[in-house]
Write an enzyme that holds these catalytic residues in place. Structure first.
Site, PDB file in Angstrom:
ATOM      1  N   LYS A 204     -73.221 -48.726   6.627  1.00  0.00           N
ATOM      2  CA  LYS A 204     -72.320 -47.871   5.836  1.00  0.00           C
ATOM      3  C   LYS A 204     -70.878 -48.279   6.114  1.00  0.00           C
ATOM      4  O   LYS A 204     -70.371 -48.075   7.210  1.00  0.00           O
ATOM      5  CB  LYS A 204     -72.499 -46.396   6.203  1.00  0.00           C
ATOM      6  CG  LYS A 204     -71.762 -45.490   5.212  1.00  0.00           C
ATOM      7  CD  LYS A 204     -71.567 -44.089   5.713  1.00  0.00           C
ATOM      8  CE  LYS A 204     -70.385 -43.940   6.613  1.00  0.00           C
ATOM      9  NZ  LYS A 204     -69.087 -44.311   6.006  1.00  0.00           N
ATOM     10  N   GLU A 278     -67.700 -48.936  19.351  1.00  0.00           N
ATOM     11  CA  GLU A 278     -66.490 -49.744  19.472  1.00  0.00           C
ATOM     12  C   GLU A 278     -65.361 -48.882  18.936  1.00  0.00           C
ATOM     13  O   GLU A 278     -65.283 -48.652  17.721  1.00  0.00           O
ATOM     14  CB  GLU A 278     -66.623 -51.023  18.667  1.00  0.00           C
ATOM     15  CG  GLU A 278     -67.740 -51.899  19.202  1.00  0.00           C
ATOM     16  CD  GLU A 278     -67.977 -53.121  18.345  1.00  0.00           C
ATOM     17  OE1 GLU A 278     -68.072 -54.213  18.912  1.00  0.00           O
ATOM     18  OE2 GLU A 278     -68.062 -52.981  17.127  1.00  0.00           O
ATOM     19  N   CYS A 312     -57.719 -52.505  16.381  1.00  0.00           N
ATOM     20  CA  CYS A 312     -58.092 -51.635  17.503  1.00  0.00           C
ATOM     21  C   CYS A 312     -57.528 -52.119  18.831  1.00  0.00           C
ATOM     22  O   CYS A 312     -57.116 -51.331  19.670  1.00  0.00           O
ATOM     23  CB  CYS A 312     -59.604 -51.558  17.595  1.00  0.00           C
ATOM     24  SG  CYS A 312     -60.375 -53.180  17.733  1.00  0.00           S
ATOM     25  N   GLU A 415     -53.009 -43.480  19.604  1.00  0.00           N
ATOM     26  CA  GLU A 415     -53.197 -44.653  18.747  1.00  0.00           C
ATOM     27  C   GLU A 415     -52.536 -44.380  17.391  1.00  0.00           C
ATOM     28  O   GLU A 415     -52.899 -43.428  16.700  1.00  0.00           O
ATOM     29  CB  GLU A 415     -54.696 -44.924  18.545  1.00  0.00           C
ATOM     30  CG  GLU A 415     -54.942 -46.190  17.746  1.00  0.00           C
ATOM     31  CD  GLU A 415     -56.423 -46.449  17.482  1.00  0.00           C
ATOM     32  OE1 GLU A 415     -57.167 -45.488  17.199  1.00  0.00           O
ATOM     33  OE2 GLU A 415     -56.839 -47.620  17.559  1.00  0.00           O
TER      34      GLU A 415
END
Ligand SMILES: NC(=O)c1ccc[n+]([C@@H]2O[C@H](COP(=O)([O-])OP(=O)(O)OC[C@H]3O[C@@H](n4cnc5c(N)ncnc54)[C@H](O)[C@@H]3O)[C@@H](O)[C@H]2O)c1
Ligand SMILES: NCCCC=O
Length: 497
Positions: A204, A278, A312, A415
């Site tokens: 997905k 992750e 990331c 982040e």
């Protein structure tokens, strides 16, 4: 089906067009009308009655396509297809699987430009980067194809002439759930190891970037995988939850944010399913005064502004040793201001559009908050409107360098996932190590220096605890590898090396 709205007449092979200096597509010229779900070897429409999501082209803000989120029925069909394919694929030898995967890698190579262009259209990143993403997807498939035939078990000798052995067995249907920043690459990175080991997959993608995962599904199908081996279901969190909770799913591999990762781990744990997560990052980049400044500046730019900062592992907390701070900041700001922002399909563009309007707003609000908390905007941090009229609705911003940052500021702790670099001064190595590690988002780290730890001029840090050094001097503070041990002043530890 892909329809071109603009002027290019016939679709010639990408390589021929490029050789003629003509791009196959241009920003604002693509409309996607083919269904984006794919299971049991074919593209599929979603549920008849569903509220469709709109997918935008980040470079222009135009509608690119409509997404039909899969519900329980479609998810079940995809999982059933994957289960059936697993029966065939898992019985093949590693070498047979490798052959098909290598064929998929060849097809990716031949479609490099086409895939990269669609990634740009859907994600907004520059074409030069998108090509490398496609290469990395291909290399990953090649790498795992190489491993497929090496998977082996162990033979264990037991008492009395008995023995035990172990086998490496595939799990079954694996689910892959991806983020929007590397859509094609993530689909490949998730599927390659799973397929090499004999599993099947239902993938997905993010609902923001649904386009290229289905291209990968078609490539695997063309390469000769059994129908249903790699399937794509579109949708957001509801579709994702259905996948994670499906009783026939054996494992979930997820790439995305920490909060979503937590939910996925929770759902998977209820079915006692293994998960791979992750997740997000707020990684430190350490720049010591002895580093090659040119190299360090280039490193900091790369670690913050690739993919519009939507990576990331980006090193967004840039710790710079005080002695070189003014020089470093001057150079970083100068080069940040020179980054060419604009149409991501142009070869000259270094920074394209952020992925969506809500994401752009979020990144800009981080800059506002940083200012309120006392940071200084040294450059950028504003929305940007390119001069080309067709790009005016796109999601652009100027890359930002924040000075005067402290460890407690939101821009340093959270982040941002956009082109925003926070610069933080430091004095000593011990201090910066402690500060760099003081995060719950420890994904990556970078260091620029010409010396190894303990070898930096004026640095008396000890590599081994003092009590381990038995050179006779209880106050010894010398790093082991540099220990001035002589014949008369021997160091047992040094001799043992
Ligand atoms: N560590 C890595 O390798 C890596 C790589 C790329 C991106 N990321 C991280 O991804 C994040 C950005 O991506 P994003 O905004 O798409 O992340 P996200 O967590 O919002 O979404 C990721 C995926 O999870 C799906 N999802 C959302 N809620 C779900 C639920 N309840 N159940 C199942 N699926 C659900 C989304 O539809 C999407 O496909 C950043 O934090 C970034 O650092 C990490
Ligand atoms: N190319 C690496 C992507 C990892 C995270 O965003």
């Amino acid at each position: 089906m892909l329809r071109r709205l603009a002027s290019l007449p016939l679709r010639r092979p990408a390589a021929a067009l490029l050789a003629a200096g003509v791009r196959c597509i241009s920003s604002g010229s693509v409309e996607i009308t083919l269904p984006l779900n794919f299971w049991a070897g074919k593209r599929r429409t979603g549920p008849e009655k569903c509220s469709k999501d709109i997918v935008y082209e980040p470079a222009t803000g135009r509608v690119l396509c409509q997404l039909e989120p899969c519900g329980a029925v479609e998810v079940d069909q995809a999982v059933k297809a994957a289960k059936l394919a697993f029966g065939y694929w898992s019985k093949m030898s590693g070498m047979e699987r490798a052959r098909v995967m290598i064929e998929a890698a060849h097809i990716i190579e031949s479609k490099r430009e086409e895939i990269a262009e669609m990634e740009v259209v859907n994600n907004g990143k520059s074409i030069t980067e998108a090509r490398l993403d496609v290469d990395s997807a291909r290399l990953c498939i090649e790498y795992y194809a190489g491993l497929a035939s090496t998977l082996a078990g162990q033979h264990v000798q037991l008492p009395g002439g008995s023995f035990a052995y172990t086998r490496r067995e595939p799990l079954g249907v694996c689910v892959g759930i991806g983020a929007w920043n590397y859509p094609f690459q993530i689909a490949a990175w998730k599927s390659a190891p799973a397929l090499a080991c004999g599993n099947s997959m239902v993938f997905k993608p993010s609902p923001v970037t649904p386009v290229t995962a289905v291209m990968l599904a078609e490539i695997y199908a063309k390469a000769g995988v059994p129908e249903g081996l790699f399937n794509v279901v579109q949708g957001g969190q509801e579709t994702g939850s259905l996948l994670c909770q499906h009783p026939d799913v054996a494992k979930v591999s997820f790439t995305g944010s920490v909060p979503t990762g937590q939910k996925i781990m929770e759902m998977a744990s209820k079915g006692v399913k293994p998960v791979t997560l992750e997740l997000g990052g707020k990684s430190p980049l350490l720049i010591f005064k002895d580093s090659d400044l040119e190299n360090a500046v280039r490193g900091a730019l790369m670690a913050n502004f690739l993919s519009q900062g939507q990576v990331c592992s980006n090193g967004t907390r840039v710790f710079v040793q005080k002695d070189i701070l003014p020089e470093f900041v001057k150079e970083v700001v100068k080069r940040t201001q020179a980054i060419e922002i604009g149409d991501p399909l142009l070869e000259s563009t270094r920074m394209g559009a952020l992925v969506s309007q809500p994401h752009l707003d979020k990144v800009l609000s981080f800059v506002d908050r940083a200012k309120k908390e006392g940071a200084t905007v040294l450059c950028g941090g504003e929305s940007y409107v390119p001069s080309d009229p067709k790009l005016r609705g796109g999601y652009y911003m100027t890359p930002c360098v924040l000075g005067n940052c402290t460890d407690d500021m939101t821009c340093v702790k959270e982040e941002i996932f956009g082109p925003v670099m926070s610069v933080l001064p430091f004095e000593t190595e011990d201090e910066v190590l402690q500060r760099a590690n003081d995060t719950s988002l420890g994904l990556a780290a970078g260091v620029f220096t010409r010396h190894r730890a303990g070898e930096r001029p004026g640095d008396d840090r000890v590599l081994l605890p003092t009590e381990d050094c038995v050179c006779g001097d209880g106050r010894c503070r010398q790093p082991l590898l540099d220990h001035p041990a002589t014949a008369s002043q021997s160091c047992a530890l040094r001799q043992r090396l």
